[in-house]
Design a protein around this motif. Structure first.
Motif, mmCIF file in Angstrom:
data_model
loop_
_atom_site.group_PDB
_atom_site.id
_atom_site.type_symbol
_atom_site.label_atom_id
_atom_site.label_comp_id
_atom_site.label_asym_id
_atom_site.label_seq_id
_atom_site.Cartn_x
_atom_site.Cartn_y
_atom_site.Cartn_z
ATOM 1 N N PRO A 1 0.803 -1.223 0.000
ATOM 2 C CA PRO A 1 0.000 0.000 0.000
ATOM 3 C C PRO A 1 0.841 1.281 0.000
ATOM 4 C CG PRO A 1 -0.935 -1.594 1.525
ATOM 5 C CD PRO A 1 0.374 -2.162 1.037
ATOM 6 N N GLU A 2 1.990 1.257 0.654
ATOM 7 C CA GLU A 2 2.856 2.445 0.690
ATOM 8 C C GLU A 2 3.370 2.804 -0.700
ATOM 9 O OE1 GLU A 2 2.513 0.322 4.356
ATOM 10 O OE2 GLU A 2 3.490 -0.397 2.528
ATOM 11 N N GLY A 3 3.641 1.808 -1.517
ATOM 12 C CA GLY A 3 4.100 2.060 -2.879
ATOM 13 C C GLY A 3 3.002 2.632 -3.755
ATOM 14 N N VAL A 4 1.781 2.114 -3.585
ATOM 15 C CA VAL A 4 0.635 2.630 -4.335
ATOM 16 C C VAL A 4 0.380 4.083 -3.921
ATOM 17 C CG1 VAL A 4 -1.843 2.326 -4.735
ATOM 18 C CG2 VAL A 4 -0.338 0.325 -4.609
ATOM 19 N N GLU A 5 0.485 4.351 -2.635
ATOM 20 C CA GLU A 5 0.285 5.713 -2.130
ATOM 21 C C GLU A 5 1.362 6.659 -2.671
ATOM 22 O OE1 GLU A 5 -0.765 7.685 2.104
ATOM 23 O OE2 GLU A 5 1.021 6.399 2.097
ATOM 24 N N TYR A 6 2.606 6.179 -2.724
ATOM 25 C CA TYR A 6 3.700 7.006 -3.242
ATOM 26 C C TYR A 6 3.405 7.440 -4.687
ATOM 27 C CZ TYR A 6 8.242 8.641 -4.735
ATOM 28 O OH TYR A 6 9.251 9.421 -5.251
ATOM 29 N N VAL A 7 2.971 6.508 -5.511
ATOM 30 C CA VAL A 7 2.656 6.846 -6.906
ATOM 31 C C VAL A 7 1.519 7.856 -6.942
ATOM 32 C CG1 VAL A 7 1.763 5.947 -9.097
ATOM 33 C CG2 VAL A 7 3.544 4.691 -7.856
ATOM 34 N N HIS A 8 0.506 7.638 -6.135
ATOM 35 C CA HIS A 8 -0.633 8.565 -6.091
ATOM 36 C C HIS A 8 -0.187 9.980 -5.721
ATOM 37 C CE1 HIS A 8 -4.695 10.001 -5.476
ATOM 38 N NE2 HIS A 8 -4.362 10.405 -4.263
ATOM 39 N N GLU A 9 0.724 10.090 -4.790
ATOM 40 C CA GLU A 9 1.137 11.406 -4.295
ATOM 41 C C GLU A 9 2.229 12.066 -5.139
ATOM 42 O OE1 GLU A 9 2.184 10.834 -0.198
ATOM 43 O OE2 GLU A 9 0.080 10.655 0.408
#
Length: 186
Positions: free
Chosen positions: A83-91
């Motif tokens: 989830p942290e990687g998905v969030e990083y891309v989103h941000e």
């Protein structure tokens, strides 16, 4: 091993999913054949060797993707992005304006070939458009100068709906779809 192409491809696929389905901070699984990973990392590995490369890739990209994991079965790899990687891309990825407009265009009920042509030509005067005589898809589009991207868009019109697949140039060649006939005397 060149990690930049795989890192970019993962970011692009995460972004594509977020455009289509919306953002959710959750574990994401993406699947790749061994040949695609070899192309993206610019290596020639066996399945076992690729699992080792994926561990190296995970360490090298931990700051962005939060430590991906990879598993394989019969040369098919599952890459899990936490989830942290998905969030990083989103941000941090920003919006891919072309991809957003492409998905909006083809999602429109009744999208036509002219709609797709118009969209591509709004982004470049270096568009390749070809018709395909086989059963795999109807049309191929891509930007000859790789701007705004280098993907190959294989598009199928099914009634009033459009289906697409987006390939890297190397994967497109590997699939060997057959002859594509340029449209408009290209």
């Amino acid at each position: 091993m060149n990690i930049e192409k795989l890192e970019k491809n993962l970011r692009d696929l995460i972004l594509e999913e977020q455009i289509k389905l919306g953002y959710r901070k959750e574990l994401l699984r993406l699947y790749y054949p061994l040949s695609s990973l070899n192309h993206l990392l610019e290596v020639d590995c066996t399945e076992e060797e690729m699992l080792e490369r994926m561990k190296e890739f995970s360490e090298a990209t931990r700051a962005h993707f939060g430590g991906i994991t990879a598993s394989s079965q019969k040369e098919r790899f599952c890459i899990q992005i936490p989830p942290e990687g998905v969030e990083y891309v989103h941000e941090h990825q920003g919006e891919d304006d072309f991809l957003v407009k492409f998905i909006q265009t083809i999602a429109h009920h009744g999208c036509t070939l002219q709609d797709v042509e118009t969209l591509f030509t709004q982004y470049s005067d270096q568009v390749f458009e070809g018709s395909y005589a086989g059963d795999d898809f109807d049309y191929l589009f891509y930007f000859r100068d790789n701007k705004p991207n280098d993907y190959r868009y294989c598009i199928t019109f099914e009634g009033r709906h459009v289906i697409y697949h987006r390939f890297t140039p190397e994967d497109y060649v590997d699939y060997d779809f057959g002859e594509v006939i340029p449209v408009k005397g290209e």
